[in-house]
Design a protein around this motif. Structure first.
Motif, mmCIF file in Angstrom:
data_model
loop_
_atom_site.group_PDB
_atom_site.id
_atom_site.type_symbol
_atom_site.label_atom_id
_atom_site.label_comp_id
_atom_site.label_asym_id
_atom_site.label_seq_id
_atom_site.Cartn_x
_atom_site.Cartn_y
_atom_site.Cartn_z
ATOM 1 N N CYS A 525 0.866 -1.176 0.000
ATOM 2 C CA CYS A 525 0.000 0.000 0.000
ATOM 3 C C CYS A 525 0.903 1.226 0.000
ATOM 4 O O CYS A 525 1.678 1.423 0.945
ATOM 5 C CB CYS A 525 -0.890 -0.001 1.233
ATOM 6 N N GLU A 544 -13.173 -5.829 3.343
ATOM 7 C CA GLU A 544 -12.822 -4.478 2.934
ATOM 8 C C GLU A 544 -12.193 -3.689 4.079
ATOM 9 O O GLU A 544 -12.692 -3.690 5.207
ATOM 10 C CB GLU A 544 -14.067 -3.751 2.417
ATOM 11 N N TYR A 555 -6.913 4.748 0.745
ATOM 12 C CA TYR A 555 -6.553 3.510 0.063
ATOM 13 C C TYR A 555 -7.512 2.408 0.522
ATOM 14 O O TYR A 555 -7.891 2.358 1.693
ATOM 15 C CB TYR A 555 -5.108 3.129 0.351
ATOM 16 N N ARG A 556 -7.890 1.536 -0.401
ATOM 17 C CA ARG A 556 -8.888 0.502 -0.120
ATOM 18 C C ARG A 556 -8.341 -0.864 -0.494
ATOM 19 O O ARG A 556 -7.695 -1.049 -1.521
ATOM 20 C CB ARG A 556 -10.163 0.777 -0.920
ATOM 21 N N SER A 557 -8.610 -1.824 0.381
ATOM 22 C CA SER A 557 -8.327 -3.224 0.092
ATOM 23 C C SER A 557 -9.625 -4.006 0.173
ATOM 24 O O SER A 557 -10.427 -3.790 1.095
ATOM 25 C CB SER A 557 -7.323 -3.798 1.087
ATOM 26 N N SER A 563 -3.925 -6.664 -1.287
ATOM 27 C CA SER A 563 -3.699 -5.684 -2.354
ATOM 28 C C SER A 563 -4.504 -4.423 -2.060
ATOM 29 O O SER A 563 -5.501 -4.467 -1.332
ATOM 30 C CB SER A 563 -4.092 -6.264 -3.715
ATOM 31 N N TRP A 564 -4.044 -3.310 -2.664
ATOM 32 C CA TRP A 564 -4.644 -2.008 -2.340
ATOM 33 C C TRP A 564 -4.810 -1.179 -3.598
ATOM 34 O O TRP A 564 -3.999 -1.271 -4.520
ATOM 35 C CB TRP A 564 -3.769 -1.244 -1.353
ATOM 36 N N THR A 565 -5.853 -0.374 -3.599
ATOM 37 C CA THR A 565 -6.061 0.595 -4.676
ATOM 38 C C THR A 565 -6.280 1.965 -4.063
ATOM 39 O O THR A 565 -6.816 2.092 -2.957
ATOM 40 C CB THR A 565 -7.271 0.229 -5.549
ATOM 41 N N ARG A 566 -5.842 2.984 -4.802
ATOM 42 C CA ARG A 566 -5.989 4.362 -4.335
ATOM 43 C C ARG A 566 -7.318 4.920 -4.815
ATOM 44 O O ARG A 566 -7.624 4.886 -5.998
ATOM 45 C CB ARG A 566 -4.837 5.211 -4.871
ATOM 46 N N ARG A 567 -8.106 5.423 -3.862
ATOM 47 C CA ARG A 567 -9.349 6.064 -4.233
ATOM 48 C C ARG A 567 -9.045 7.447 -4.821
ATOM 49 O O ARG A 567 -8.127 8.132 -4.372
ATOM 50 C CB ARG A 567 -10.267 6.182 -3.023
ATOM 51 N N ASN A 568 -9.846 7.896 -5.778
ATOM 52 C CA ASN A 568 -9.529 9.100 -6.538
ATOM 53 C C ASN A 568 -9.998 10.425 -5.955
ATOM 54 O O ASN A 568 -9.553 11.471 -6.425
ATOM 55 C CB ASN A 568 -10.097 8.977 -7.958
#
Length: 810
Positions: A525, A544, A555-557, A563-568
């Motif tokens: 992350c 989640e 950031y969300r998993s 794994s992680w994704t960046r919220r916009n």
């Protein structure tokens, strides 16, 4: 038994060093930058950047005696440098260097801020007069930029210094008649241009430069000084081509800043703060130096204490000096002969807040603040009482309530070197110590959390710079593990902890443990400073997790942290600071974000998009913490902490009202002033924080300057209690008999209400007499609770001449 909390691990941890006792002094907060208004003292405004425990940006409109949050519209997270515009038609112009967030300006003296006027990494600032405009010099790792129209447009400076790292900048005071700019570089050179950056001359410096001071008459005398780290202060009289050391050099060669009297050459005073010895003064243009009487209780948190100095623009006619230190802001109004520490960070309870699991019915809230251990409200924030007896600390940093608090009354507090646990809602506290894993002198416990199954497993976790600590016996004993992470600050267990043993720790990054904290692995992350770790209430099915990276993003998993994704969402480019998730997220999708200068935002789609919740200027521009009601779906209640205290909404943020308007000053906490030397500080059962301020002698005086409209004096009733006189603003208000048949702590000995909003002084004087029932003349003062309105930096100036007489015992 969980892996971290196994008996073998406990035996290993118990052999480590015991915790170091905390220092009694508590600094008001770290100061990184200070600026005095060019119209001072007629315009009594100052600005300070305070990148400490609450990351504040503050403005005072009364000579530095009280402060208001001035982060409205500010998009950065730290003030690297500050400057007011010059004294002309744009006298309310101000600038702040925000590092990677650029340069922002204000046209109302720092009350609110525009969008960035320069979107480069800016660390240093200097301002000069230019007719009805001002010239602004800004610099950072990428170079230097000059504006000749009060910061509306900038042009980058170029010269033979090339890509050398810039360490300090200066500009001629009257740029209209003397277009001089000066740049000091990490290559130990000073570059000076006397034509606005077209031609340059340079001179070698003996060490790394930290600051430049040009005389106001540089156009004719070509005189300047450069402060260095290791070479002291050096002087040039040929425009910076050659430098000489003074005949009597400064005693500490590690110099952080330098300021010259604005009335040079009539006044040839210079001031230079150094790394750890103090603030030095020269009265002969830098030929010789002496140490001023400024004394600061140095903390072990740093070895770089005296950071920056600013002089009144009318010095020495107005002999005001401000010295920014790691330990706070110190101000002198008599040219440095005497000093007082400005209260940058008062004890308003805005640091942490937690709500009872039965909040909807019992209205119980617990809160901490700067210099305050723990306060409780049982009426939804309408009134508060201290819950910090015998806790032996001046501040708490982390706080958590057990998930079954309404039944077991358990609270965990992180303090300045340990953790305290109460099982009776704060009436009494444990004294268990944490093992010392790294030997750090200052390792505050920033966060604590309970296992969701605390009622059956008794597990509590907390984190500090030392590492992660855990207890499996409700806080009686603790074991710890070091973490390969810079300053761990947040800890959270999963809702399914009983089966997955999942623990997350956040600091400068994020780490995950799948064995209850025995081992950790870094998460993939890319978050920076972790402010919040939140599990979705429906985590068991969604897996989640949300992480708020302060100043960055969410950031969300969706796979339990693998794994992680960046919220916009950009939150209008304001720095996000704290996050709260609705307990009914599965159905309402609601999440709240508090920012560091842009107000609050809300999402109703699980954080995919956010909209503005509070307008700028609402009092909620800079939110330090959030707590959401366990029954939010029904009561729509949210509590937000700010510099000015707590606010509460009962309609999901449509309207807000204050939930705290008080400060508590323990007897050991500034700004209590022991004017006479006969006071002692013994420990007594039931005392707040460390102990009490006590004496049996006559004519012992203590004062508390405060800003508000009421005050309660807390102390003891004693079988040998004596008589005490109380005065407000020098006028005797009453005589108190502190006798009691049995010793009783936490007594409100005296109360003043309905005072005029403003500065006051509470003075207590022991009389050395007692009533017929008493066997002695002992007086024991424990604290004072100040009642105030918020945002009061515009109040009338307190008579600090009287305070100075009080301090000196005259």
């Amino acid at each position: 038994m969980l892996p971290l909390l196994s008996s073998a691990f406990f035996l290993a941890g118990s052999s480590l060093l015991s915790a170091v006792a905390p220092a009694p002094h508590h600094p008001h907060d770290v100061v990184s930058a200070v600026a005095i208004h060019p119209g001072f003292p007629d315009v009594p405004s100052l600005l300070v950047g305070v990148p400490g425990t609450m990351n504040l940006f503050l403005r005072s409109d009364n000579h530095g005696y009280s402060w208001a949050e001035s982060r409205s519209g500010l998009r950065g997270t730290q003030a690297y440098d500050l400057a007011f515009g010059t004294l002309n038609a744009r006298a309310n112009l101000a600038f702040v260097a925000l590092g990677p967030f650029g340069l922002q300006s204000s046209t109302d003296g720092g009350r609110s801020w525009s969008t960035a006027v320069l979107t480069r990494d800016v660390r240093q600032l200097a301002v000069g007069r230019l007719g009805v405009e001002c010239a602004v010099l800004a610099a950072g790792p990428g170079g230097a930029w000059l504006s000749l129209d009060s910061g509306r447009t900038f042009a980058q400076l170029s010269g033979p210094f090339g890509s050398e790292a810039l360490q300090a900048v200066a500009i001629a005071a009257d740029y209209a008649s003397d277009p001089t700019v000066a740049l000091a570089t990490g290559a130990n050179r000073l570059w000076v241009s006397r034509d606005g950056g077209r031609a340059w001359a340079s001179g070698a410096l003996p060490a790394r430069p930290t600051a430049i001071a040009l005389t106001p008459t540089f156009a004719t005398d070509a005189t300047c000084w450069v402060a260095t780290r290791g070479g002291g202060v050096v002087k040039s009289v040929d425009g910076g081509r050659t430098f000489t050391a003074p005949a009597t050099p400064i005693a500490d060669l590690e110099v952080n800043d330098i300021a010259v009297a604005p009335t040079w050459p009539a006044c040839q005073h210079l001031f230079a703060p150094t790394k750890d010895q103090g603030l030095f003064r020269s009265t002969d243009g830098g030929a010789s130096w002496s140490l001023t009487p400024l004394r600061v209780d140095l903390t072990p948190q740093t070895d770089d204490h005296f950071r920056m100095v600013a002089l009144s623009p009318r010095y020495p006619e107005d002999p005001t000096i401000a010295c920014a230190c790691f330990e706070g802001l110190n101000i002198s109004e008599d040219g440095g002969a005497t000093w007082f520490e400005s209260i940058l960070n008062p004890t308003k309870i805005g640091r942490r807040v937690a709500l009872s699991d039965a909040f909807a019915t019992d209205g119980r809230m617990f809160a901490t603040g700067y210099g305050v251990g723990c306060m409780e409200s049982s009426d939804f924030g309408a009134s508060w009482s201290p819950r910090v007896t015998e806790i032996r600390t001046l501040s708490t940093y982390g706080m958590a309530l057990s998930p079954t608090f309404s039944r077991d009354g358990t609270i965990a507090l992180g303090i300045d070197r340990g953790v305290r646990v109460s099982h009776d809602a704060g009436k009494s506290w444990s004294t268990a110590s944490l093992p010392n894993l790294t030997g750090q002198l200052y390792a505050v416990v920033d966060d604590a959390c309970f296992s969701p199954n605390y009622a059956t497993d008794g597990v509590i976790y907390c984190v500090s710079a030392d590492g992660l600590f855990g207890s499996a016996d409700r806080g009686a004993n603790w074991v710890g593990v070091r973490l390969p992470m810079r300053w761990p600050k947040r800890v959270k267990t999963s809702p399914t902890f009983a089966t997955d043993h999942l623990v997350f720790v956040g600091g400068d990054g994020l780490m995950r443990s799948q064995d209850a904290g025995a081992t950790f692995t870094p998460c993939l992350c890319p978050c920076g400073d972790v402010g919040t770790i939140a599990f979705a209430p429906d985590y068991a099915s969604t897996r989640e997790i949300f992480v708020m990276s302060r100043g960055d993003a969410i950031y969300r998993s969706a796979d339990a942290g693998t794994s992680w994704t960046r919220r916009n969402p950009t939150f209008e480019n304001y720095a996000p600071w704290t996050l709260a998730v609705s307990p009914a997220l599965a159905t309402d999708g609601t999440m709240f974000v508090g920012t560091s200068g842009g107000g609050m935002f809300v999402s109703t789609d699980r954080g995919v998009t956010f909209r503005r919740l509070t307008p700028l200027g609402s009092g909620l521009d800079a939110v330090t913490c959030l707590a959401i009601s366990p029954t939010f779906a029904q009561d729509r209640t949210l509590v937000a902490g700010t510099f000015e205290g707590f606010w509460i909404t009962r309609d999901a943020g449509a309207t807000w009202s204050p939930a705290s308007q008080m400060e508590m000053y323990d007897d050991r906490r500034d700004p209590w002033l022991r004017v006479t030397p006969g006071w002692l500080w013994p420990w007594r059962p039931g005392s707040l924080a460390y102990g009490v301020m006590q004496t049996a002698a006559a004519d012992q005086i203590a004062t508390l300057p405060f800003n508000g409209n009421g005050v309660d004096l807390l102390g003891y009733r004693l079988p040998d209690g004596g008589l005490l006189q109380v005065a407000i603003d020098g006028q005797v208000a009453g005589e108190i008999d502190t006798y009691g048949a049995v010793e009783t702590a936490g007594v409100r000995l005296w109360t003043a209400t309905n005072l005029a909003d403003g500065f006051h002084t509470l003075t207590v004087t022991t009389l050395g007499r007692h009533s017929d029932a008493s066997s002695g003349t002992v007086v024991a003062i424990d604290a004072a609770i100040v009642h105030s309105t918020r945002g009061r930096a515009d109040l009338p100036v307190f008579d600090w001449t009287s305070r100075r007489r009080d301090r000196e015992g005259r």
